[in-house]
Design a protein around this motif. Sequence first.
Motif, short mmCIF file in Angstrom:
data_model
loop_
_atom_site.label_atom_id
_atom_site.label_comp_id
_atom_site.label_asym_id
_atom_site.label_seq_id
_atom_site.Cartn_x
_atom_site.Cartn_y
_atom_site.Cartn_z
N LYS A 18 0.75 -1.13 -0.01
CA LYS A 18 -0.03 -0.19 -0.20
C LYS A 18 0.76 1.29 0.02
CE LYS A 18 -4.11 -2.13 0.68
NZ LYS A 18 -5.30 -2.14 -0.57
N ARG A 19 2.09 1.09 0.53
CA ARG A 19 2.74 2.20 0.60
C ARG A 19 4.16 2.30 -0.51
NH1 ARG A 19 2.89 6.08 4.14
NH2 ARG A 19 5.28 6.15 4.44
N PHE A 20 5.16 2.56 0.01
CA PHE A 20 6.24 2.72 -1.01
C PHE A 20 6.94 1.46 -1.11
CE2 PHE A 20 6.13 6.95 1.16
CZ PHE A 20 6.19 7.71 -0.26
N GLY A 21 6.22 0.38 -0.38
CA GLY A 21 6.70 -1.06 -0.73
C GLY A 21 6.41 -1.43 -2.13
N PHE A 22 5.69 -0.77 -3.08
CA PHE A 22 5.17 -1.05 -4.20
C PHE A 22 6.63 -1.33 -5.38
CE2 PHE A 22 4.85 0.55 -8.82
CZ PHE A 22 3.87 -0.17 -9.08
N GLU A 23 7.48 -0.30 -5.19
CA GLU A 23 8.77 -0.29 -5.70
C GLU A 23 9.41 -1.75 -5.72
OE1 GLU A 23 8.78 1.87 -7.77
OE2 GLU A 23 7.68 3.64 -6.65
N PRO A 24 9.78 -2.25 -4.40
CA PRO A 24 10.46 -3.64 -4.70
C PRO A 24 9.50 -4.68 -4.82
CG PRO A 24 10.13 -2.69 -2.37
CD PRO A 24 10.13 -1.85 -3.18
N GLU A 25 8.14 -4.46 -4.55
CA GLU A 25 7.18 -5.50 -5.02
C GLU A 25 7.14 -5.97 -6.25
OE1 GLU A 25 2.69 -6.96 -4.19
OE2 GLU A 25 3.16 -4.99 -3.80
N VAL A 26 6.93 -4.63 -6.99
CA VAL A 26 6.89 -4.61 -8.53
C VAL A 26 7.79 -5.37 -9.40
CG1 VAL A 26 7.18 -2.41 -9.14
CG2 VAL A 26 5.70 -3.61 -10.27
N THR A 27 9.10 -4.75 -8.74
CA THR A 27 10.21 -5.32 -9.28
C THR A 27 10.33 -6.62 -9.19
OG1 THR A 27 11.30 -3.10 -9.15
CG2 THR A 27 12.82 -5.01 -9.34
N ALA A 28 10.42 -7.30 -8.06
CA ALA A 28 10.44 -8.73 -7.63
C ALA A 28 9.55 -9.63 -8.48
CB ALA A 28 10.02 -9.01 -6.37
N LYS A 29 8.42 -9.02 -8.78
CA LYS A 29 7.20 -9.81 -9.39
C LYS A 29 7.39 -9.59 -11.07
CE LYS A 29 4.00 -10.09 -5.46
NZ LYS A 29 2.64 -9.76 -5.13
N ILE A 30 7.81 -8.39 -11.56
CA ILE A 30 8.00 -8.27 -12.84
C ILE A 30 9.26 -9.32 -13.38
CG2 ILE A 30 9.74 -6.31 -13.14
CD1 ILE A 30 6.08 -6.65 -14.78
N ALA A 31 10.15 -9.20 -12.38
CA ALA A 31 11.32 -10.16 -12.86
C ALA A 31 11.01 -11.64 -12.92
CB ALA A 31 12.59 -10.13 -11.82
N LYS A 32 9.93 -11.86 -12.47
CA LYS A 32 9.43 -13.39 -12.52
C LYS A 32 9.00 -13.78 -13.72
CE LYS A 32 10.00 -14.05 -7.66
NZ LYS A 32 9.12 -14.43 -6.28
N VAL A 33 8.38 -12.88 -14.50
CA VAL A 33 7.52 -13.08 -15.64
C VAL A 33 8.35 -13.58 -16.56
CG1 VAL A 33 6.11 -11.96 -17.58
CG2 VAL A 33 6.09 -11.00 -15.11
N PRO A 34 8.04 -14.74 -17.17
CA PRO A 34 8.75 -15.68 -18.25
C PRO A 34 8.93 -14.66 -19.46
CG PRO A 34 6.86 -17.16 -17.63
CD PRO A 34 6.66 -15.49 -16.90
N ASN A 35 10.42 -14.75 -19.74
CA ASN A 35 10.70 -13.93 -21.00
C ASN A 35 10.58 -12.35 -20.97
OD1 ASN A 35 11.71 -16.54 -22.33
ND2 ASN A 35 9.16 -17.11 -22.76
N ILE A 36 10.54 -11.98 -20.10
CA ILE A 36 10.26 -10.47 -19.73
C ILE A 36 11.58 -9.68 -20.19
CG2 ILE A 36 11.15 -10.12 -17.50
CD1 ILE A 36 8.01 -8.26 -18.73
N ARG A 37 11.44 -8.64 -20.98
CA ARG A 37 12.60 -7.89 -21.57
C ARG A 37 12.49 -6.48 -20.60
NH1 ARG A 37 11.29 -7.28 -27.68
NH2 ARG A 37 9.42 -6.68 -26.51
#
Length: 236
Positions: free
Chosen positions: A179-198
């Motif tokens: 809900k707060r500034f944890g958005f940045e590390p959370e979205v980075t961790a989760k986007i990195a796990k998307v298969p074949n993400i560029r």
Amino acid sequence: MKLSIIVPAYNEEKTIWNVLDKLKSIELIGGFQREIVVVNDCSSDNTEGMVKKFIAENPFVEISYFRHEYNQGKGAALHTGIHKASGDYIIVQDADLEYDPREFNILLKPIINGFADVVYGSRFMGGKPHRILFFWHTIGNKFLTALSNMFSNLNLTDMETCYKLFRADILKNLTLVEKRFGFEPEVTAKIAKVPNIRIYEVGVSYYGRTYEEGKKINWKDGFRAIYCILRYGLGN
């Protein structure tokens, strides 16, 4: 193609008009159209009045406005904005003008050239103006970026940057909870796990604010970021 620009705002009556005026004026490359999505996180000042006045005076600018009934945090405002955005790509613009919207085109280039699905705008890559502030904030940012990289296996230079440009369908498919500034590390961790993400990174300018000028992030958010890196880096 449309770029949705999410503007989370909390007590930004002094800068919100200038932000919206800059967003209205930029010319996007690649034939991109723009959509501005303002999310007012229950400001106690006249942020809402300024936004509504700007919308009334600029009827030909595509602006959507949403207001939280109670203050929930920047991450919560971004969740609302992501849900409401209708564009093909999504980027965040803080309402304080620490970042220059004219540099959207720098982030769009890897997208338009067909190389990237996600582009981060780094404050720490050379060649751009950078206001000199807060030694320990800089050390903290670099530590958090390094820790994040250890778990995501990315080699970012600025995980905490506001300027993150996402392909909308990818971002909307993530389950985001911070809900707060944890958005940045959370979205980075989760986007990195998307298969074949560029994921690409480009240098951007940074015109930082002091706390007297309205900066809101603090040391507690730093500890929360560490928790988020560990939680989402190791889990889901």
